[in-house]
Design an enzyme around this catalytic site. Sequence first.
Site, PDB file in Angstrom:
ATOM      1  N   ASN A 143      11.386  -9.089   7.255  1.00 21.50           N
ATOM      2  CA  ASN A 143      11.709  -8.429   8.524  1.00 21.50           C
ATOM      3  C   ASN A 143      11.169  -9.247   9.695  1.00 21.50           C
ATOM      4  OD1 ASN A 143      12.896  -6.125   7.272  1.00 21.50           O
ATOM      5  ND2 ASN A 143      10.860  -5.307   6.858  1.00 21.50           N
ATOM      6  N   ILE A 174       0.828  -1.209   0.000  1.00 18.91           N
ATOM      7  CA  ILE A 174       0.000   0.000   0.000  1.00 18.91           C
ATOM      8  C   ILE A 174       0.868   1.267   0.000  1.00 18.91           C
ATOM      9  CG2 ILE A 174      -0.247   0.366   2.499  1.00 18.91           C
ATOM     10  CD1 ILE A 174      -3.296   0.626   1.956  1.00 18.91           C
ATOM     11  N   HIS A 214       5.914 -12.118   5.899  1.00 15.79           N
ATOM     12  CA  HIS A 214       5.770 -11.735   4.492  1.00 15.79           C
ATOM     13  C   HIS A 214       7.125 -11.442   3.900  1.00 15.79           C
ATOM     14  CE1 HIS A 214       5.279  -8.254   7.149  1.00 15.79           C
ATOM     15  NE2 HIS A 214       5.954  -7.573   6.235  1.00 15.79           N
TER      16      HIS A 214
HETATM   17  P1  5GP Z   1       6.956  -4.945   7.521  1.00 16.03           P
HETATM   18  O1  5GP Z   1       7.526  -3.654   8.049  1.00 16.03           O
HETATM   19  O2  5GP Z   1       6.062  -5.613   8.513  1.00 16.03           O
HETATM   20  O3  5GP Z   1       8.026  -5.851   6.971  1.00 16.03           O
HETATM   21  O4  5GP Z   1       6.085  -4.536   6.253  1.00 16.03           O
HETATM   22  C1  5GP Z   1       4.712  -4.369   6.298  1.00 16.03           C
HETATM   23  C2  5GP Z   1       4.311  -3.773   4.971  1.00 16.03           C
HETATM   24  O5  5GP Z   1       2.906  -3.917   4.825  1.00 16.03           O
HETATM   25  C3  5GP Z   1       4.626  -2.294   4.824  1.00 16.03           C
HETATM   26  O6  5GP Z   1       5.485  -2.084   3.705  1.00 16.03           O
HETATM   27  C4  5GP Z   1       3.248  -1.641   4.642  1.00 16.03           C
HETATM   28  O7  5GP Z   1       3.284  -0.569   3.725  1.00 16.03           O
HETATM   29  C5  5GP Z   1       2.415  -2.796   4.159  1.00 16.03           C
HETATM   30  N1  5GP Z   1       1.010  -2.711   4.519  1.00 16.03           N
HETATM   31  C6  5GP Z   1       0.506  -2.438   5.761  1.00 16.03           C
HETATM   32  N2  5GP Z   1      -0.833  -2.466   5.742  1.00 16.03           N
HETATM   33  C7  5GP Z   1      -1.197  -2.762   4.454  1.00 16.03           C
HETATM   34  C8  5GP Z   1      -2.458  -2.935   3.831  1.00 16.03           C
HETATM   35  O8  5GP Z   1      -3.529  -2.816   4.429  1.00 16.03           O
HETATM   36  N3  5GP Z   1      -2.453  -3.236   2.508  1.00 16.03           N
HETATM   37  C9  5GP Z   1      -1.280  -3.380   1.807  1.00 16.03           C
HETATM   38  N4  5GP Z   1      -1.383  -3.686   0.500  1.00 16.03           N
HETATM   39  N5  5GP Z   1      -0.069  -3.233   2.373  1.00 16.03           N
HETATM   40  C10 5GP Z   1      -0.024  -2.921   3.693  1.00 16.03           C
END
Ligand code: 5GP
Length: 116
Positions: free
Chosen positions: A88, A32, A101
């Site tokens: 991460n 997003i 992820h």
């Molecule tokens: P992390 O920091 O946990 O490795 O990455 C989480 C990622 O999820 C971030 O890059 C953030 O922008 C993305 N993200 C968080 N909420 C949403 C959402 O509701 N939809 C989408 N498509 N991405 C999300």
Amino acid sequence: MAEETIFSKIIRREIPADVVYQDELVTAFRDISPKAPTHVLIVPNVLIPTANDVLEAHEHALGRMFTVAAKIARAEGIAEDGYRLIVNCNKHGGQEVYHIHMHLLGGEPLGPMLSN
Ligand code: 5GP
């Protein structure tokens, strides 16, 4: 039982997301808040909160994340130039969403792996 995140709702198609791939093991959708021209998140359909929670039983889904990453990279036209895959874990890893992820990032030179 680990608590579900927004990613479970995306996997079940209960909330909108730009889903680029889905099969019985994994779902891939555009981030997003993209940090590169291509920024896709590849997630197992089953909830695994962090890399610390990975079990042998998850190896099939986790392996599929890599084959799907390569497939999406080819489809996005970034395979030859290259890309970065990131997972991460927890606070020091900068994890924000506690559903494991893989970030697929590419489409431009990504710079050094770490900023410090
Ligand atoms: P992390 O920091 O946990 O490795 O990455 C989480 C990622 O999820 C971030 O890059 C953030 O922008 C993305 N993200 C968080 N909420 C949403 C959402 O509701 N939809 C989408 N498509 N991405 C999300």
